[in-house]
Scaffold this active site. Structure first.
Site, PDB file in Angstrom:
ATOM      1  N   ARG A  34     -77.039 -55.283 -31.126  1.00 21.37           N
ATOM      2  CA  ARG A  34     -77.006 -56.575 -30.439  1.00 21.37           C
ATOM      3  C   ARG A  34     -78.013 -57.531 -31.051  1.00 21.37           C
ATOM      4  O   ARG A  34     -78.094 -58.683 -30.635  1.00 21.37           O
ATOM      5  CB  ARG A  34     -77.355 -56.366 -28.973  1.00 21.37           C
TER       6      ARG A  34
ATOM      7  N   ARG B  38     -63.883 -60.332 -13.067  1.00 18.65           N
ATOM      8  CA  ARG B  38     -63.723 -58.910 -13.390  1.00 18.65           C
ATOM      9  C   ARG B  38     -64.097 -58.018 -12.207  1.00 18.65           C
ATOM     10  O   ARG B  38     -65.066 -58.280 -11.510  1.00 18.65           O
ATOM     11  CB  ARG B  38     -64.634 -58.574 -14.586  1.00 18.65           C
TER      12      ARG B  38
ATOM     13  N   LYS C   6     -63.763 -56.443 -25.896  1.00 16.58           N
ATOM     14  CA  LYS C   6     -63.935 -55.442 -26.960  1.00 16.58           C
ATOM     15  C   LYS C   6     -63.961 -54.011 -26.421  1.00 16.58           C
ATOM     16  O   LYS C   6     -63.435 -53.106 -27.074  1.00 16.58           O
ATOM     17  CB  LYS C   6     -65.172 -55.734 -27.817  1.00 16.58           C
TER      18      LYS C   6
ATOM     19  N   ARG D 284     -69.917 -55.974 -10.651  1.00 23.68           N
ATOM     20  CA  ARG D 284     -71.245 -55.480 -11.027  1.00 23.68           C
ATOM     21  C   ARG D 284     -72.318 -56.545 -10.788  1.00 23.68           C
ATOM     22  O   ARG D 284     -72.048 -57.732 -10.821  1.00 23.68           O
ATOM     23  CB  ARG D 284     -71.244 -55.109 -12.524  1.00 23.68           C
TER      24      ARG D 284
ATOM     25  N   ARG E 275     -76.685 -63.745 -19.827  1.00 21.88           N
ATOM     26  CA  ARG E 275     -76.136 -62.815 -20.827  1.00 21.88           C
ATOM     27  C   ARG E 275     -75.498 -63.586 -21.984  1.00 21.88           C
ATOM     28  O   ARG E 275     -75.619 -63.191 -23.141  1.00 21.88           O
ATOM     29  CB  ARG E 275     -75.087 -61.887 -20.180  1.00 21.88           C
TER      30      ARG E 275
HETATM   31  P1  AMP Z   1     -72.623 -54.236 -21.809  1.00 26.07           P
HETATM   32  O1  AMP Z   1     -71.892 -53.336 -20.885  1.00 26.07           O
HETATM   33  O2  AMP Z   1     -72.446 -53.894 -23.261  1.00 26.07           O
HETATM   34  O3  AMP Z   1     -72.377 -55.706 -21.537  1.00 26.07           O
HETATM   35  O4  AMP Z   1     -74.198 -53.990 -21.523  1.00 26.07           O
HETATM   36  C1  AMP Z   1     -74.760 -54.189 -20.252  1.00 26.07           C
HETATM   37  C2  AMP Z   1     -76.266 -54.373 -20.377  1.00 26.07           C
HETATM   38  O5  AMP Z   1     -76.847 -53.207 -20.984  1.00 26.07           O
HETATM   39  C3  AMP Z   1     -76.717 -55.537 -21.257  1.00 26.07           C
HETATM   40  O6  AMP Z   1     -76.721 -56.769 -20.568  1.00 26.07           O
HETATM   41  C4  AMP Z   1     -78.112 -55.074 -21.658  1.00 26.07           C
HETATM   42  O7  AMP Z   1     -79.028 -55.255 -20.604  1.00 26.07           O
HETATM   43  C5  AMP Z   1     -77.923 -53.573 -21.839  1.00 26.07           C
HETATM   44  N1  AMP Z   1     -77.558 -53.206 -23.235  1.00 26.07           N
HETATM   45  C6  AMP Z   1     -76.369 -52.717 -23.678  1.00 26.07           C
HETATM   46  N2  AMP Z   1     -76.392 -52.486 -25.004  1.00 26.07           N
HETATM   47  C7  AMP Z   1     -77.626 -52.859 -25.415  1.00 26.07           C
HETATM   48  C8  AMP Z   1     -78.276 -52.887 -26.689  1.00 26.07           C
HETATM   49  N3  AMP Z   1     -77.640 -52.526 -27.818  1.00 26.07           N
HETATM   50  N4  AMP Z   1     -79.557 -53.320 -26.736  1.00 26.07           N
HETATM   51  C9  AMP Z   1     -80.213 -53.716 -25.624  1.00 26.07           C
HETATM   52  N5  AMP Z   1     -79.664 -53.736 -24.403  1.00 26.07           N
HETATM   53  C10 AMP Z   1     -78.383 -53.309 -24.286  1.00 26.07           C
END
Ligand code: AMP
Length: 210
Positions: free
Chosen positions: A88, A123, A13, A156, A167
């Site tokens: 989320r 990735r 996405k 990462r 996750r």
């Molecule tokens: P992402 O890059 O969107 O996969 O986000 C990486 C990490 O950031 C996630 O595994 C969460 O720890 C944190 N994170 C991102 N967006 C949110 C959100 N809306 N609420 C809480 N934690 C978030």
């Protein structure tokens, strides 16, 4: 146009969002990226964030919501935006409503769980420009080096197998209920994201234009 891009980690996405921003001239707001920017600072907050993010847990709303509010108040969001990675949870979706943020559509990037796991394990991200590769399907020309800027490619911390599993569990428990939430509100658009990125982008644009 205010959009939400929904989907499991690894659904692609974020990559599609980057392209859609060019077509519709609205910014992509990735809460993951906002948090990773904060991580670069050596502050107490960054250490706290790291403990959540490196273990695949969600960051508390008390941290992420004020950050998002500041971002949404910027001028480039006046004509709309793509929220990538927020909400989320149902609670976060309701917070948007309480803050008066109107959402037109929630786009679901639909991919089988086994596929997303493989995508995340393979990735690699550029340390300098953030470009994303997949060592199996979209490899860089030279191993470990970014095609675009020559930066170093890395995996990462939250792309370790055990963290990916966490996750994906958090996604299934906390985020998946949002699919039904937006379907009931007649805002859900579903895109088959189990195809090459160009096709996913094309399908997304067609559905948004409908
Ligand atoms: P992402 O890059 O969107 O996969 O986000 C990486 C990490 O950031 C996630 O595994 C969460 O720890 C944190 N994170 C991102 N967006 C949110 C959100 N809306 N609420 C809480 N934690 C978030």
């Amino acid at each position: 146009m205010n959009l939400i891009f929904l989907g499991a980690p690894g659904s692609g996405k974020g990559t599609v969002a980057k392209k859609v921003t060019e077509k519709f001239s609205i910014p992509q707001i990735s809460t993951g990226d906002l948090l990773r920017e904060e991580l670069k600072k050596d502050s107490r907050l960054s250490w706290e964030l790291k403990s959540y993010m490196d273990s695949g847990k969600l960051v508390p709303d008390s941290i992420i919501v004020p950050m998002l509010k500041v971002r949404l108040s910027k001028k480039d969001c006046e004509k709309g935006f793509i929220l990538d990675g927020f909400p989320r949870t149902i609670a976060q979706a309701e917070l948007l409503g309480k803050e008066g943020v109107k959402i037109e559509k929630a786009v679901l990037f639909d991919v089988p769980m086994k596929e997303v796991y493989d995508r995340i394990v393979n990735r690699r991200t550029c340390k300098s420009c953030g470009a994303v590769y997949n060592i199996l399907t979209i490899p860089p020309k030279k191993e470990g080096v970014c095609d675009k800027c020559g930066g170093e490619l890395y995996s990462r911390e939250d792309q370790r197998p055990e963290v990916i599993t966490k996750r994906l569990e958090v996604y299934a428990k906390e985020t998946e209920p949002l699919i039904e939430y937006y379907r009931e509100k007649k805002k859900l658009i579903k895109v088959d994201a189990n195809q090459i990125p160009e096709k996913v982008l094309q399908a997304t644009i067609e559905k948004l234009r409908e």
